[in-house]
Design a protein around this motif. Structure first.
Motif, PDB file in Angstrom:
ATOM      1  N   GLN A 106       0.826  -1.207   0.000  1.00  6.80           N
ATOM      2  CA  GLN A 106       0.000   0.000   0.000  1.00  6.80           C
ATOM      3  C   GLN A 106       0.864   1.262   0.000  1.00  6.80           C
ATOM      4  O   GLN A 106       0.538   2.249  -0.675  1.00  6.80           O
ATOM      5  N   MET A 107       1.954   1.233   0.739  1.00  6.78           N
ATOM      6  CA  MET A 107       2.831   2.407   0.778  1.00  6.78           C
ATOM      7  C   MET A 107       3.467   2.662  -0.588  1.00  6.78           C
ATOM      8  O   MET A 107       3.526   3.810  -1.055  1.00  6.78           O
ATOM      9  N   ARG A 108       3.920   1.609  -1.243  1.00  2.00           N
ATOM     10  CA  ARG A 108       4.492   1.770  -2.588  1.00  2.00           C
ATOM     11  C   ARG A 108       3.438   2.291  -3.565  1.00  2.00           C
ATOM     12  O   ARG A 108       3.717   3.186  -4.387  1.00  2.00           O
ATOM     13  N   ASN A 109       2.223   1.735  -3.474  1.00  2.00           N
ATOM     14  CA  ASN A 109       1.149   2.179  -4.364  1.00  2.00           C
ATOM     15  C   ASN A 109       0.779   3.635  -4.088  1.00  2.00           C
ATOM     16  O   ASN A 109       0.528   4.409  -5.021  1.00  2.00           O
ATOM     17  N   ALA A 110       0.736   4.021  -2.806  1.00  2.00           N
ATOM     18  CA  ALA A 110       0.421   5.411  -2.458  1.00  2.00           C
ATOM     19  C   ALA A 110       1.480   6.360  -3.003  1.00  2.00           C
ATOM     20  O   ALA A 110       1.169   7.455  -3.485  1.00  2.00           O
ATOM     21  N   ALA A 111       2.753   5.936  -2.918  1.00  2.00           N
ATOM     22  CA  ALA A 111       3.835   6.768  -3.459  1.00  2.00           C
ATOM     23  C   ALA A 111       3.693   6.921  -4.970  1.00  2.00           C
ATOM     24  O   ALA A 111       3.884   8.015  -5.520  1.00  2.00           O
ATOM     25  N   ASP A 112       3.326   5.834  -5.644  1.00  2.00           N
ATOM     26  CA  ASP A 112       3.124   5.909  -7.092  1.00  2.00           C
ATOM     27  C   ASP A 112       1.967   6.852  -7.435  1.00  2.00           C
ATOM     28  O   ASP A 112       2.055   7.644  -8.382  1.00  2.00           O
TER      29      ASP A 112
ATOM     30  N   PHE B  16      -0.609  11.799  -9.518  1.00  2.00           N
ATOM     31  CA  PHE B  16      -1.685  12.779  -9.383  1.00  2.00           C
ATOM     32  C   PHE B  16      -1.271  14.071  -8.679  1.00  2.00           C
ATOM     33  O   PHE B  16      -2.046  15.025  -8.628  1.00  2.00           O
ATOM     34  N   ALA B  17      -0.065  14.114  -8.109  1.00  2.00           N
ATOM     35  CA  ALA B  17       0.362  15.317  -7.380  1.00  2.00           C
ATOM     36  C   ALA B  17       1.857  15.521  -7.612  1.00  2.00           C
ATOM     37  O   ALA B  17       2.370  15.201  -8.679  1.00  2.00           O
ATOM     38  N   ASN B  18       2.539  16.014  -6.587  1.00  2.00           N
ATOM     39  CA  ASN B  18       3.974  16.296  -6.766  1.00  2.00           C
ATOM     40  C   ASN B  18       4.852  15.253  -6.085  1.00  2.00           C
ATOM     41  O   ASN B  18       6.034  15.492  -5.846  1.00  2.00           O
ATOM     42  N   GLY B  19       4.274  14.103  -5.724  1.00  2.00           N
ATOM     43  CA  GLY B  19       5.052  13.014  -5.148  1.00  2.00           C
ATOM     44  C   GLY B  19       5.247  13.085  -3.652  1.00  2.00           C
ATOM     45  O   GLY B  19       5.965  12.258  -3.083  1.00  2.00           O
ATOM     46  N   GLU B  20       4.593  14.027  -2.987  1.00  2.00           N
ATOM     47  CA  GLU B  20       4.818  14.207  -1.550  1.00  2.00           C
ATOM     48  C   GLU B  20       3.723  13.528  -0.733  1.00  2.00           C
ATOM     49  O   GLU B  20       2.533  13.710  -0.978  1.00  2.00           O
ATOM     50  N   LEU B  21       4.149  12.754   0.274  1.00  2.00           N
ATOM     51  CA  LEU B  21       3.248  12.106   1.227  1.00  2.00           C
ATOM     52  C   LEU B  21       3.597  12.582   2.633  1.00  2.00           C
ATOM     53  O   LEU B  21       4.765  12.803   2.952  1.00  2.00           O
ATOM     54  N   ARG B  22       2.590  12.714   3.470  1.00  2.00           N
ATOM     55  CA  ARG B  22       2.810  13.069   4.868  1.00  2.00           C
ATOM     56  C   ARG B  22       1.958  12.180   5.754  1.00  2.00           C
ATOM     57  O   ARG B  22       0.919  11.663   5.329  1.00  2.00           O
ATOM     58  N   THR B  23       2.394  12.010   6.989  1.00  2.00           N
ATOM     59  CA  THR B  23       1.586  11.301   7.979  1.00  2.00           C
ATOM     60  C   THR B  23       1.179  12.284   9.073  1.00  2.00           C
ATOM     61  O   THR B  23       1.799  13.332   9.250  1.00  2.00           O
ATOM     62  N   THR B  24       0.116  11.935   9.802  1.00  2.00           N
ATOM     63  CA  THR B  24      -0.388  12.813  10.860  1.00  2.00           C
ATOM     64  C   THR B  24      -0.452  12.051  12.179  1.00  2.00           C
ATOM     65  O   THR B  24      -0.421  10.815  12.205  1.00  2.00           O
TER      66      THR B  24
END
Length: 228
Positions: free
Chosen positions: A10-16, A21-29
């Motif tokens: 899931q993490m790899r898919n979310a990064a893809d 769809f965006a600029n490649g940035e992921l964050r956690t809360t």
């Protein structure tokens, strides 16, 4: 992310997806959510569908969206109860029992009094305990209601009610059904809890009038020479 759990796939898919769809940035809360940031509006709906497809729900139920759980006994030596599998089961139970419930809800599960699950700032916060049944010690939870952050912040009220972990869905269902029946027009959960006494809320959870039980009995002073 339900319970703060995410698989490597899931993490790899979310990064893809963040790259597509965006600029490649992921964050956690600290609410155990994953954020895809800087998503153009025209891509938002497509991204949401793709995230749903890999099990990272965007439009989940209030129970799914609002659930937070600490590590529990699986990975924490301080925990009293198992929290991760329990939280998933609890959410699934509530989704099945209250399919039309749409009120925003923060439902936090912590496995001991240390509050890594942030149960003191939740609408419904439950704290891990043990109850003796026969000759066995079983997982149980103690209820705190009415916590909040932001403009109307407050600390959740310890209600003096606890029950076995297996009985938690019953207690929450009774509480939320009472809210659905009695809430005045436009009244949210926080307001509903605020206008009821601890004894009333305890009775809603239990389904009957019950006497309060202590949250924790104090073990007394630390023996001399142990402090520090």
């Amino acid at each position: 992310m339900l319970r703060g759990r995410i698989t490597a796939e899931q993490m790899r898919n979310a990064a893809d997806l963040a790259d597509r769809f965006a600029n490649g940035e992921l964050r956690t809360t600290n609410m155990q959510n994953l954020l895809v940031v800087n998503v153009p509006q025209l891509h938002a709906e497509s991204l949401a569908k793709e995230l749903d497809a890999i099990g990272l729900r965007v439009g989940g139920s209030p129970f799914w969206r609002g659930a937070v759980a600490c590590s529990g006994t699986e990975f924490c030596k301080l925990a009293i109860t198992e929290t991760k599998s329990f939280s998933r089961w609890l959410v699934e139970e509530l989704e099945e029992r209250l399919p039309g419930f749409e009120q925003h809800l923060k439902l936090h599960v912590t496995g001991c009094p240390n509050s890594c699950g942030q149960h003191w700032i939740a609408d419904i916060g439950i704290e891990g305990k043990k109850l003796k049944v026969g000759d066995r010690m079983l997982d149980a939870y103690y209820f705190c209601l009415g916590g909040a952050v932001g403009l109307h912040q407050s600390i959740a009220r310890p209600l003096g009610y606890r029950c076995l972990a297996t009985e938690v869905p019953d207690a929450i269902e009774r509480l939320l059904r009472r809210y659905l029946i009695e809430a005045s027009s436009g009244e949210n959960l926080r307001q509903f809890f605020a206008r009821h006494s601890d004894a009333e809320l305890r009775a809603f959870l239990a389904g009957e009038i019950v006497e309060p039980v202590p949250r924790d009995l104090s073990p007394g002073r630390v023996p001399h020479g142990i402090e520090g």
